[in-house]
Scaffold this active site. Structure first.
Site, PDB file in Angstrom:
ATOM      1  N   ARG A  19       0.849  -1.204   0.000  1.00  8.78           N
ATOM      2  CA  ARG A  19       0.000   0.000   0.000  1.00  8.78           C
ATOM      3  C   ARG A  19       0.881   1.249   0.000  1.00  8.78           C
ATOM      4  O   ARG A  19       2.113   1.155   0.141  1.00  8.78           O
ATOM      5  CB  ARG A  19      -0.965   0.007   1.188  1.00  8.78           C
ATOM      6  CG  ARG A  19      -0.313  -0.025   2.547  1.00  8.78           C
ATOM      7  CD  ARG A  19      -1.347  -0.242   3.642  1.00  8.78           C
ATOM      8  NE  ARG A  19      -0.750  -0.429   4.936  1.00  8.78           N
ATOM      9  CZ  ARG A  19      -0.495   0.543   5.817  1.00  8.78           C
ATOM     10  NH1 ARG A  19      -0.796   1.791   5.513  1.00  8.78           N
ATOM     11  NH2 ARG A  19       0.047   0.280   6.986  1.00  8.78           N
ATOM     12  N   ILE A  21       3.169   4.397  -0.668  1.00  9.11           N
ATOM     13  CA  ILE A  21       4.302   4.639  -1.576  1.00  9.11           C
ATOM     14  C   ILE A  21       4.838   3.320  -2.128  1.00  9.11           C
ATOM     15  O   ILE A  21       5.179   3.216  -3.314  1.00  9.11           O
ATOM     16  CB  ILE A  21       5.408   5.426  -0.830  1.00  9.11           C
ATOM     17  CG1 ILE A  21       4.921   6.857  -0.531  1.00  9.11           C
ATOM     18  CG2 ILE A  21       6.703   5.446  -1.637  1.00  9.11           C
ATOM     19  CD1 ILE A  21       5.839   7.661   0.397  1.00  9.11           C
ATOM     20  N   ASP A  64       6.372  -9.624   9.075  1.00  7.49           N
ATOM     21  CA  ASP A  64       6.512  -8.465   9.946  1.00  7.49           C
ATOM     22  C   ASP A  64       7.983  -8.079   9.921  1.00  7.49           C
ATOM     23  O   ASP A  64       8.841  -8.822  10.407  1.00  7.49           O
ATOM     24  CB  ASP A  64       6.064  -8.816  11.371  1.00  7.49           C
ATOM     25  CG  ASP A  64       6.129  -7.589  12.286  1.00  7.49           C
ATOM     26  OD1 ASP A  64       6.878  -6.635  11.964  1.00  7.49           O
ATOM     27  OD2 ASP A  64       5.446  -7.595  13.320  1.00  7.49           O
ATOM     28  N   TYR A 158      11.236   9.306  14.861  1.00  7.57           N
ATOM     29  CA  TYR A 158      11.125   9.252  13.396  1.00  7.57           C
ATOM     30  C   TYR A 158      12.257  10.065  12.752  1.00  7.57           C
ATOM     31  O   TYR A 158      12.907   9.599  11.817  1.00  7.57           O
ATOM     32  CB  TYR A 158       9.760   9.788  12.962  1.00  7.57           C
ATOM     33  CG  TYR A 158       9.463   9.606  11.491  1.00  7.57           C
ATOM     34  CD1 TYR A 158       9.204   8.346  10.966  1.00  7.57           C
ATOM     35  CD2 TYR A 158       9.441  10.702  10.622  1.00  7.57           C
ATOM     36  CE1 TYR A 158       8.930   8.172   9.615  1.00  7.57           C
ATOM     37  CE2 TYR A 158       9.163  10.531   9.267  1.00  7.57           C
ATOM     38  CZ  TYR A 158       8.906   9.271   8.765  1.00  7.57           C
ATOM     39  OH  TYR A 158       8.639   9.098   7.426  1.00  7.57           O
ATOM     40  N   LYS A 162      15.171   8.406  10.318  1.00 11.30           N
ATOM     41  CA  LYS A 162      15.366   8.715   8.895  1.00 11.30           C
ATOM     42  C   LYS A 162      16.751   9.311   8.633  1.00 11.30           C
ATOM     43  O   LYS A 162      17.343   9.070   7.570  1.00 11.30           O
ATOM     44  CB  LYS A 162      14.248   9.638   8.409  1.00 11.30           C
ATOM     45  CG  LYS A 162      12.874   8.940   8.379  1.00 11.30           C
ATOM     46  CD  LYS A 162      12.862   7.694   7.474  1.00 11.30           C
ATOM     47  CE  LYS A 162      11.498   7.059   7.343  1.00 11.30           C
ATOM     48  NZ  LYS A 162      11.468   5.905   6.450  1.00 11.30           N
TER      49      LYS A 162
HETATM   50  P1  NDP Z   1       1.840   3.819   4.782  1.00 12.57           P
HETATM   51  O1  NDP Z   1       1.503   3.892   6.215  1.00 12.57           O
HETATM   52  O2  NDP Z   1       0.786   3.990   3.752  1.00 12.57           O
HETATM   53  O3  NDP Z   1       2.619   2.459   4.452  1.00 12.57           O
HETATM   54  C1  NDP Z   1       3.577   1.940   5.325  1.00 12.57           C
HETATM   55  C2  NDP Z   1       4.071   0.641   4.741  1.00 12.57           C
HETATM   56  O4  NDP Z   1       5.060   0.076   5.623  1.00 12.57           O
HETATM   57  C3  NDP Z   1       2.955  -0.389   4.608  1.00 12.57           C
HETATM   58  O5  NDP Z   1       3.158  -1.135   3.456  1.00 12.57           O
HETATM   59  C4  NDP Z   1       3.149  -1.231   5.852  1.00 12.57           C
HETATM   60  O6  NDP Z   1       2.672  -2.549   5.707  1.00 12.57           O
HETATM   61  C5  NDP Z   1       4.663  -1.248   5.956  1.00 12.57           C
HETATM   62  N1  NDP Z   1       5.063  -1.596   7.330  1.00 12.57           N
HETATM   63  C6  NDP Z   1       5.082  -0.805   8.413  1.00 12.57           C
HETATM   64  N2  NDP Z   1       5.444  -1.519   9.497  1.00 12.57           N
HETATM   65  C7  NDP Z   1       5.659  -2.795   9.058  1.00 12.57           C
HETATM   66  C8  NDP Z   1       6.050  -3.997   9.694  1.00 12.57           C
HETATM   67  N3  NDP Z   1       6.323  -4.052  11.019  1.00 12.57           N
HETATM   68  N4  NDP Z   1       6.156  -5.109   8.944  1.00 12.57           N
HETATM   69  C9  NDP Z   1       5.895  -5.083   7.631  1.00 12.57           C
HETATM   70  N5  NDP Z   1       5.515  -3.973   6.959  1.00 12.57           N
HETATM   71  C10 NDP Z   1       5.409  -2.838   7.675  1.00 12.57           C
HETATM   72  O7  NDP Z   1       2.953   4.928   4.609  1.00 12.57           O
HETATM   73  P2  NDP Z   1       3.783   5.441   3.349  1.00 12.57           P
HETATM   74  O8  NDP Z   1       3.471   4.670   2.128  1.00 12.57           O
HETATM   75  O9  NDP Z   1       3.642   6.886   3.339  1.00 12.57           O
HETATM   76  O10 NDP Z   1       5.249   5.092   3.863  1.00 12.57           O
HETATM   77  C11 NDP Z   1       6.206   4.391   3.089  1.00 12.57           C
HETATM   78  C12 NDP Z   1       7.586   4.928   3.443  1.00 12.57           C
HETATM   79  O11 NDP Z   1       7.658   6.304   3.073  1.00 12.57           O
HETATM   80  C13 NDP Z   1       7.922   4.867   4.927  1.00 12.57           C
HETATM   81  O12 NDP Z   1       9.259   4.463   5.095  1.00 12.57           O
HETATM   82  C14 NDP Z   1       7.750   6.313   5.376  1.00 12.57           C
HETATM   83  O13 NDP Z   1       8.510   6.632   6.507  1.00 12.57           O
HETATM   84  C15 NDP Z   1       8.205   7.058   4.139  1.00 12.57           C
HETATM   85  N6  NDP Z   1       7.762   8.447   4.060  1.00 12.57           N
HETATM   86  C16 NDP Z   1       6.428   8.768   3.952  1.00 12.57           C
HETATM   87  C17 NDP Z   1       6.053  10.091   3.889  1.00 12.57           C
HETATM   88  C18 NDP Z   1       4.613  10.521   3.758  1.00 12.57           C
HETATM   89  O14 NDP Z   1       4.335  11.733   3.870  1.00 12.57           O
HETATM   90  N7  NDP Z   1       3.677   9.642   3.523  1.00 12.57           N
HETATM   91  C19 NDP Z   1       7.042  11.180   3.936  1.00 12.57           C
HETATM   92  C20 NDP Z   1       8.392  10.728   4.036  1.00 12.57           C
HETATM   93  C21 NDP Z   1       8.731   9.405   4.093  1.00 12.57           C
HETATM   94  P3  NDP Z   1       1.421  -3.095   6.577  1.00 12.57           P
HETATM   95  O15 NDP Z   1       0.228  -2.810   5.727  1.00 12.57           O
HETATM   96  O16 NDP Z   1       1.713  -4.494   6.727  1.00 12.57           O
HETATM   97  O17 NDP Z   1       1.408  -2.323   7.855  1.00 12.57           O
END
Ligand code: NDP
Length: 253
Positions: A19, A21, A64, A158, A162
């Site tokens: 889901r 990015i 996970d 956070y 990063k």
């Molecule tokens: P989302 O919350 O939409 O997605 C987070 C993703 O990380 C999901 O696919 C989630 O999977 C996965 N994830 C988190 N924890 C775990 C875990 N313990 N095990 C497996 N999968 C995990 O956020 P974004 O798409 O926005 O985030 C993606 C990246 O972009 C991150 O690294 C975030 O820090 C970075 N980012 C985002 C920004 C924003 O404004 N959105 C800005 C800057 C950076 P699951 O569905 O299984 O939880």
């Protein structure tokens, strides 16, 4: 020149490709011709359908990423399927905010385990087959929060996580440059996903974010995915150790 953005025959592991990015990155790499292995925990059926409907060669592994064994298991799954791993996108991550005196050890660990330890473990595991192959591209998803302390939310863990991702990227890039393995990162600003939705909907936060972003809007997952594709593809063959900022000009202020 456009053929330098193609990834035909390449194999790619994307953490958190289910889901946000990560899913947009999966679509971008799949459209460029890469075979995909996606990890994540939620919305797996939805993601499977959207990627399979697009006609990509895609497999899923539920994991996970906080489990210390998970990154190696994901790399092993890619090797079992294809015998090689060309691209790793360490995208899975979590955000957490709150005043520091109330920020307990468990929340700190959760952020560090997910955003730092899992990225290190993923890189370490992927570098072994990449070294054997004599090639590879790793893209880590950092954040503008690795450069500046974001307002108005307090995000000590956070921000620290990063910044660690950015420096890990540069360190690995210099260590592996001579082996034809490139390690880069993207640093998104505010992007419209689940992670930022609370802030986008917050009448106190969103105007601050918008006013501090010269483009006066949040970005889309596709706008980040296009930059990840560039860093994975032969188009960026002389780029390593770069943290590519994708923020609508936020850091220019
Ligand atoms: P989302 O919350 O939409 O997605 C987070 C993703 O990380 C999901 O696919 C989630 O999977 C996965 N994830 C988190 N924890 C775990 C875990 N313990 N095990 C497996 N999968 C995990 O956020 P974004 O798409 O926005 O985030 C993606 C990246 O972009 C991150 O690294 C975030 O820090 C970075 N980012 C985002 C920004 C924003 O404004 N959105 C800005 C800057 C950076 P699951 O569905 O299984 O939880």
């Amino acid at each position: 020149m456009l053929e330098k953005f193609r990834l035909d025959g390449k194999t790619a592991l994307i953490t958190g490709g289910n889901r946000g990015i990560g899913l947009a990155v999966a679509h971008a790499l799949g459209e460029a011709g890469a075979k995909l292995l996606i990890s994540g925990r939620s919305k797996v059926e939805e993601a499977k359908k959207s990627l399979a409907d697009a006609g990509y060669d895609v497999a899923f592994v539920q994991a996970d990423i906080r489990d210390p064994a998970a990154p190696q298991q994901l790399v092993d799954a890619a090797l079992a399927r294809w015998g090689r791993l060309d691209i790793l996108v360490n995208n899975a991550g979590i955000a957490s905010h709150g005043d520091t005196p109330d920020f307990d050890e468990e929340r700190w660990r959760q952020v560090m385990d997910t955003n730092v330890d899992a990225v290190f473990r993923g890189c370490r595991a992927a570098l072994v087959p990449m070294r054997k192959q004599g090639s590879g591209a790793i893209v880590n998803v950092g954040s503008i929060s690795g450069f500046i302390s974001n307002v108005p939310q307090n995000q000590v863990a956070y921000n620290a996580s990063k910044a660690a991702v950015h420096m890990m990227t540069k360190s690995l890039a210099s260590e592996f440059a001579a082996e034809n393995i490139r390690v880069n990162a993207v640093a998104p600003g505010y992007i419209d996903t689940n992670m930022s939705r609370g802030g986008i909907e917050n009448p106190e936060w969103f105007p601050i974010w918008r006013d501090m972003t010269p483009m006066a809007r949040v970005g889309t997952p596709d706008e980040v995915a296009a930059c990840v594709l560039f860093l994975c593809a032969p188009a960026s063959s002389y780029v390593t150790g770069e943290v590519l900022v994708v923020d609508g000009g936020y850091l220019t202020r």
